[in-house]
Structure formats: C-alpha cells, structure tokens
Design a protein around this motif. Structure first.
Motif, PDB file in Angstrom:
ATOM      1  N   ARG A  74       0.651  -1.234   0.068  1.00 15.84           N
ATOM      2  CA  ARG A  74      -0.034   0.030   0.068  1.00 15.84           C
ATOM      3  C   ARG A  74       0.976   1.181  -0.105  1.00 15.84           C
ATOM      4  O   ARG A  74       0.338   2.399  -0.127  1.00 15.84           O
ATOM      5  CB  ARG A  74      -1.052   0.024   1.183  1.00 15.84           C
ATOM      6  N   ASN A  77       1.257   2.600  -4.064  1.00 13.22           N
ATOM      7  CA  ASN A  77       0.195   3.633  -4.559  1.00 13.22           C
ATOM      8  C   ASN A  77      -0.094   4.397  -3.450  1.00 13.22           C
ATOM      9  O   ASN A  77      -1.155   5.118  -3.702  1.00 13.22           O
ATOM     10  CB  ASN A  77      -0.725   2.849  -5.162  1.00 13.22           C
ATOM     11  N   LEU A  79      -1.373   4.237  -0.568  1.00 15.05           N
ATOM     12  CA  LEU A  79      -3.110   4.099   0.298  1.00 15.05           C
ATOM     13  C   LEU A  79      -2.419   4.225   1.625  1.00 15.05           C
ATOM     14  O   LEU A  79      -3.261   4.652   2.467  1.00 15.05           O
ATOM     15  CB  LEU A  79      -3.466   2.648  -0.048  1.00 15.05           C
ATOM     16  N   LEU A 103      -3.493  11.139  -8.055  1.00 12.37           N
ATOM     17  CA  LEU A 103      -4.744  10.625  -8.344  1.00 12.37           C
ATOM     18  C   LEU A 103      -4.350   9.985 -10.063  1.00 12.37           C
ATOM     19  O   LEU A 103      -4.691   8.977 -10.145  1.00 12.37           O
ATOM     20  CB  LEU A 103      -5.964  11.708  -8.420  1.00 12.37           C
ATOM     21  N   ARG A 106      -2.375   7.177  -9.827  1.00  7.73           N
ATOM     22  CA  ARG A 106      -3.120   5.569  -9.210  1.00  7.73           C
ATOM     23  C   ARG A 106      -4.205   5.346 -10.808  1.00  7.73           C
ATOM     24  O   ARG A 106      -4.289   4.158 -10.873  1.00  7.73           O
ATOM     25  CB  ARG A 106      -3.890   6.075  -8.361  1.00  7.73           C
ATOM     26  N   ARG A 107      -4.758   6.440 -11.368  1.00  7.40           N
ATOM     27  CA  ARG A 107      -5.596   6.133 -12.428  1.00  7.40           C
ATOM     28  C   ARG A 107      -4.898   5.642 -13.552  1.00  7.40           C
ATOM     29  O   ARG A 107      -5.411   4.578 -14.064  1.00  7.40           O
ATOM     30  CB  ARG A 107      -6.229   7.284 -12.726  1.00  7.40           C
ATOM     31  N   ALA A 111      -2.545  -0.516 -11.023  1.00 10.82           N
ATOM     32  CA  ALA A 111      -4.204  -1.166 -10.847  1.00 10.82           C
ATOM     33  C   ALA A 111      -3.795  -2.174  -9.804  1.00 10.82           C
ATOM     34  O   ALA A 111      -2.698  -2.534  -9.528  1.00 10.82           O
ATOM     35  CB  ALA A 111      -4.437  -1.985 -12.020  1.00 10.82           C
ATOM     36  N   MET A 112      -4.978  -2.368  -8.897  1.00  7.04           N
ATOM     37  CA  MET A 112      -4.728  -3.293  -7.792  1.00  7.04           C
ATOM     38  C   MET A 112      -5.523  -4.382  -7.782  1.00  7.04           C
ATOM     39  O   MET A 112      -6.818  -4.041  -8.221  1.00  7.04           O
ATOM     40  CB  MET A 112      -4.773  -2.335  -6.726  1.00  7.04           C
ATOM     41  N   TYR A 131     -14.607  -0.090 -14.344  1.00  4.09           N
ATOM     42  CA  TYR A 131     -14.502   1.181 -13.376  1.00  4.09           C
ATOM     43  C   TYR A 131     -13.366   1.993 -13.397  1.00  4.09           C
ATOM     44  O   TYR A 131     -13.316   3.299 -13.254  1.00  4.09           O
ATOM     45  CB  TYR A 131     -14.492   0.526 -11.875  1.00  4.09           C
ATOM     46  N   LEU A 135     -13.053   5.970 -14.421  1.00  5.32           N
ATOM     47  CA  LEU A 135     -12.192   7.114 -13.408  1.00  5.32           C
ATOM     48  C   LEU A 135     -11.213   7.634 -14.518  1.00  5.32           C
ATOM     49  O   LEU A 135     -11.020   9.029 -14.131  1.00  5.32           O
ATOM     50  CB  LEU A 135     -11.553   6.506 -12.266  1.00  5.32           C
ATOM     51  N   ALA A 180      -8.349  -4.774 -13.018  1.00  2.42           N
ATOM     52  CA  ALA A 180      -7.024  -4.254 -13.039  1.00  2.42           C
ATOM     53  C   ALA A 180      -6.540  -4.135 -14.466  1.00  2.42           C
ATOM     54  O   ALA A 180      -5.812  -3.150 -14.821  1.00  2.42           O
ATOM     55  CB  ALA A 180      -6.088  -5.244 -12.066  1.00  2.42           C
TER      56      ALA A 180
END
Lengths: 353, 295
Positions: A74, A77, A79, A103, A106-107, A111-112, A131, A135, A180
């Motif tokens: 984590r 990225n 988190l 952001l 991450r976009r 991918a996770m 999804y 985004l 992902a």
C-alpha cells in the motif's frame, strides 16, 4: 514495454500511531518493535525497506500475517503514507506527489487486485471491469469495449450482466483481475489476490496470471503468505518478518541458501526438484559429450530426473543460451540436490551389515 | 435542616426577570427580523399553496389514476395498486377528499424539503467526525423536545399558518433521513472504498460511484421513516392552522365526535400504510444486485 518501469523502495519506514515521526530517530538508532510498542504505544509497521522491484517482472513479497506485507504494497500507490523513505517510479518520488498527481498516478500507472475482491456489489461484472477506465475519463463506448475484451481474456464472456454476488469466489477474482487489466497500467499490485480461493482454483488463477504476464510484461508486485505460490510466480522474492526484509533474491537463491533458521524452516518442505535449475548445480563437462541427452540450463531438477530415467542414462549435458555445452549433470548430483540438506527428518538408514 | 428540605432555588423575582428577559429579547428579535424571515420563507409558502391547489384542481379520476400509476411504478404489485385505488375511492366517498389532498400536499412538500436538506447534511456528517459530534445532539433534541415547545418560537416569528406548520413538521421528521444517510455511508465496506481509492477515485467520484449507491438501502429506510413521522405530525400541524385531515380530528377531540375522529384518523393511517409499503418495495427493488447470494 519500457525498461523504466521498475520501482525503487528506499529506506521505507512506517510507524503506526498518532506521532509516528517523533520516534523515527529512536527506531533508526535501533529501538525494536516491542520496545516502541511498550514505551510509546506506537507500532512499527515497516523498518528500513530497500527493494529494487525489477521492471516487467513479478516481484513477490512474502511473509506471514503481521509481517507488514500488506502495509508495504500500500506504500507503492500510497494508500498508506510512509513515515520516512522514498518510492521511486520513473524518476519520481510517489511519496512527494501532490493530491492531483497522486490521483493521476493511481488512475494511469497502477491497478490493484485485492484479497477480498473488493468489487462494487451494485454494479454488473461489466460495470466493475470498466470502473478504472471510467475514472480515467474514457468514453463509455471505449470503456465497454476494453472491459469486454479483458473479461473475455480471463474467461468471463457471457457473464457481463451478472452481479458479483451471483458468481463464485474464483470468478469474482477474475472480475477483479479483469478490472485491473482493463486499466492498462504499467504496475499491477496484487495483495494476496489468490489467498481466498481454494487450491485448485488458485492454481488456475496462477496459470492465467503467468500466461498473461508472458505477453504483457507488466511490473507485478504480488503479496502472498504461501511459499509455493511465491516460488511459482516470483521472478524475485523478498521475505518479510516483523516489518523487515530478511532475505531477497530468486526463488532458487532462497531455497538453496536460506539466510537464517527462520527461512530454512520455511523452505524445508518445498519441492526442491521444481525450484532448483540444473544450471545452478552443473559441473564442468568431463568425458565425451556425444550420445548423452541434453538439457537447457533453465530446466528444473524434476525435468532432468525424468529425462535421465526415461533415457536410461546417468549423465546429461547442460546447454547454455547459445546452445553450446556448458556443463554436465549426473543422476547422483540431481538426487543430492533434491534432498533437503538439513537433517530435519528422523534418521531412517540402518547400519550396514 | 431547612437547607435540605427545600431546594436552594433561584430567587423568585430573579427567576421571573430571567424568563421575562428572554421573552422580551426574543420578542424584540421577532419584531425586528420577523418580516425578513417571513420573506425568506415566502417562496416556500407559494410553492406549498400552488401544489395544494394543483392537487385540488386535478379532477378526482385523474388524481386516482396518477396515484395508482405511482404506486405501480414504485411497487410493481397489482394487489397494492388496486388497494390504493379502493382506499382513495373510499376516502372520497366518505367526504374526506379535500382534506386528504391538503394533507398529501403538505406531506409531499415536507418530505421533499427533508430529503433536500437531510441527505447533504447526512453526507457532511459522514465525512467528518467533528460535524457528526455537533449535529447528533441537535438531532436528539429535535426528536425528543415536545413539538408544542418549539412551536412557540416558530409561532412568535411567523404567526399561525402553513409555513410554521411545515417547519414544525420538518423539524420533527428530518432526523431519520439525516441519521440514516450518515449511518449508511459510514457502513460502506472499507475494502470497496479502498479499491475506489486504489483506482484513483476523487472524493466526489467515491461519493457518487460507491458511497451513495451502497448506502441507498439505509437512506431509503430513512426517507420511509421521515414520511411516517411527517404523517404523525398532521394533527399537531392542524393546531397552528394547517388545513388537512388533522383539522377534523382536532374538531372531533374538542367536541367528542367519535365517528369523525375515527374516519379521519383512519384515513391518515391508510395513507401512511400506502406510503410505507410502496417506498419499502421500491427500496427493495433497488437492491436487485443482492438478491442471489452465491454460496
């Protein structure tokens, strides 16, 4: 794919608690996890992590629960915010990015896949798969096209309009994987992605991942507590205990040269025949090479043993990348290497009569 | 011994002066700002009056058809649709059509207002523990303070009429929708939220794509409760001049008219049951995705 997709983790520390930074110096000076918890009520999550995650390869991070492996992934990225240290990707420190850049990172770059799938229950399989690209701001049509392609690739065509609740665990995780992959990011983070699946399905998913990686060459960080899984998937493996890396290298390195008793204990039940490659245990060629079977240096001991026993020979020639003879291997050497060096089992040989 | 026998209370005159002071201050406030506040609420009054007139001007067969259509859209149940038609036919036949329309207008506008204010408030509460800590006790007060008590300042400010009635209904009915929006958002699975974060969802995208949809069953339960509580306030609202089914009930209480009271009371119950069942069915239909749980 480009070669600059490696990730550098440099001096990463994480201290959980309201005033983590305050105890950084003490931890650097050698305060242990237990001392920190007893004296200051803070938990040391990660301690001085330095890993060079190679580009376009699978890096496995292995450890038992509580070793800090989920915390570690984590940080890539962000988190979770590190208390100290750097995560470098394409020359940028992810820990210093502002909100908007983070952001975007991450976009588009990561991918996770999650242990508990973490699908959106109110969206269909298709809605889940797209999804990430939704985004990113891609048009609906393109989103759907891409998502359908990847759903088909993981074997889910025909299930686009189902809801996650209607699928089995294995199929739900395929949706997670498709979500992902649809993102088309350079980095794939997999947090115990297959741990919740039963063994046969887990093997299945591992195969899917290896097949995909053969053509995609993403930088994959794979977390697991299962050594067999680590050895099967990992181009490189780092073993974590109590928030510290205690050994890193290839699977073979770890099985052949465990850094301490803890790891030795871990690897003693491993099927060495599948992990160790003949190239590592070969000796220089002695005697004639003609008439003996040949093997690739990357072949496993199991493959060597099968070849030798089927041909009825007790010696094989090992070929290097260029096809020239590099060494030889004997049946006896193969058997020696397969046996665990540690005398962990009870002695079963009888005195000779 | 005297000290233990009688509570050492504030001096009589001091106490009277204190109460008088507060009253005077509020009266002064109401004299100086009353007009401004009334102007502020004027659009609301116009909207309520317009809506009530609209309901009353609609021919009754059309009205019943609209109600039946709404019930069908919400519940997809023939039984319920026919039940609603029969209920309204009976209400009309027993001479309560006009009052029922007034009550429907008030409840609709009050519910609409509660949702309009309540859901954003609930979202704010879910976002910040500090805001939650401030709003929760206010909601507690709104739900437990006797309605008559907060009617006093509302009356002093706005006098008797529809708007103070509407405000009284809203004050009483808004807490459930606020509470359950907050709760629903806070109960959203952390794993799913983390996934949204990992894919780079902004806070706004997270709200729209994850939090609100997953909180919807709870939000709906809140709206349902809000409607029920608003209906419960119909009689009290009629005391400050709001027309509707509450007025005959009030008259029946004052004059001991048993039949009149029962009929109008049961009409309120019928509307309540109808609203409740339809909104619950609708809420359940929104949860289509959780129907089949894989073993």
């Amino acid at each position: 794919m480009a070669d600059n997709n490696g990730i550098e983790l440099r001096g990463l520390f994480k201290i959980f608690g309201p005033h983590g930074e305050k105890y950084m110096q003490a931890v650097r000076d050698g305060m242990t996890k237990d001392e920190l918890n007893a004296k200051h009520g803070h938990v040391l999550g990660l301690k001085d992590i330095n890993i060079s995650i190679p580009a376009s390869k699978i890096q496995v991070i292995m450890g038992l629960s509580g070793s800090g492996k989920s915390t570690l992934i984590r940080h890539i990225n962000r988190l979770i915010e590190p208390t100290a240290g750097e995560v470098i990707f394409q020359g940028q420190d992810i820990c210093k990015m502002n909100k908007a850049d983070l952001l975007r990172f991450r976009r588009h770059k990561t991918a996770m896949v999650f242990q508990k799938f973490a699908l959106l229950p109110h969206r269909t399989v298709l809605g889940n798969a797209l999804y990430g690209v939704e985004l990113q701001g891609m048009s609906r049509k393109e989103c759907e096209e891409r998502a359908r392609r990847w759903l088909a690739r993981v074997g889910l065509d025909g299930f686009e309009d189902h809801y996650p609740n209607q699928l089995s665990g294995g199929m739900q995780q395929r949706v997670g994987l498709a979500r992902a992959l649809t993102n088309n990011a350079d980095i794939l983070l997999m947090d115990e992605a297959f741990s919740a699946l039963d063994p046969l399905i887990r093997m299945d998913m591992q195969k899917i991942l290896l097949d995909l990686q053969e053509e995609l060459h993403k930088t994959i960080v794979f977390i697991t507590h299962d050594l067999d899984e680590a050895l099967r998937l990992g181009d490189r493996i780092a073993i974590l205990r109590d928030g510290e890396v205690i050994q890193q290298g290839t699977g073979q390195d770890i099985v052949l040269h465990p850094a301490d008793d803890y790891i030795a204990d871990f690897v003693k039940d491993v099927n060495r025949a599948r992990v160790i490659k003949v190239g590592t245990i070969m000796s220089p060629v002695s005697g004639p090479a003609n008439g003996f079977p040949t093997l690739d240096a990357q072949a496993s001991l199991e493959q060597a043993a099968r070849l030798l026993s089927s041909r009825g020979k007790d010696r094989a020639i090992v070929l290097g990348d260029n096809g020239a003879a590099e060494g030889q291997i004997t049946l006896r050497r193969v058997i020696d290497a397969m046996v665990t060096p540690v005398a962990s089992e009870k002695e079963i040989s009888r005195p000779e009569t | 011994m005297d000290f233990l026998g009688a509570f050492p209370q504030m001096g009589r005159t001091d106490l009277r002066d204190l109460k008088k002071g507060i009253d005077e201050a509020f009266r002064h406030f109401s004299r100086t700002h009353g007009q401004a506040i009334e102007d502020f609420f004027h659009p609301l009054l116009k909207f309520l009056v317009w809506f009530e007139k609209l309901l009353l001007a609609t021919p009754w067969p059309l009205m019943i058809a609209i109600i039946a259509a709404l019930v069908w859209l919400g519940s997809r149940s023939i039984k319920m649709t026919i039940g609603s038609i029969l209920t309204f036919l009976l209400i009309g036949y027993l001479g309560m059509w006009k009052d029922t329309m007034s009550t429907l207008a008030l409840i609709s506008v009050a519910t609409f207002l509660c949702i309009l204010i309540g859901i954003p408030l609930g979202i704010l509460m879910a976002r910040s523990d500090r805001i939650q800590a401030v709003i929760t006790p206010i909601l507690d007060i709104m739900q437990t303070i006797p309605s008559f008590v907060y009617l006093i300042p509302v009356l002093m400010l706005l006098g008797i009429g529809k708007v103070p009635g509407l405000i009284a209904v809203c004050v009483y009915a808004i807490p459930p929708v606020v509470r359950l929006t907050n709760l629903g958002i806070r109960l959203v699975d952390r794993d799913v939220l983390e996934a949204a974060d990992a894919f780079g969802a902004s806070p706004r995208q997270k709200l729209v794509s994850v939090q609100l949809p997953l909180a919807l069953p709870n939000i709906f339960a809140g709206i349902n409760q809000t409607i029920m509580m608003a209906l419960g306030m119909v009689v009290i609202a009629s005391m400050i001049g709001v027309p509707g089914l509450g007025v005959p009930v009030l008259k029946a209480v004052n004059n001991q008219y048993l039949a009149l009271g029962m009929m109008n009371g049961l009409a309120i119950v019928a509307i309540a049951i109808l609203f409740d069942r339809v909104s619950q069915k609708f809420g359940k239909r929104l949860q289509k995705h959780s129907e089949t749980i894989h073993g």
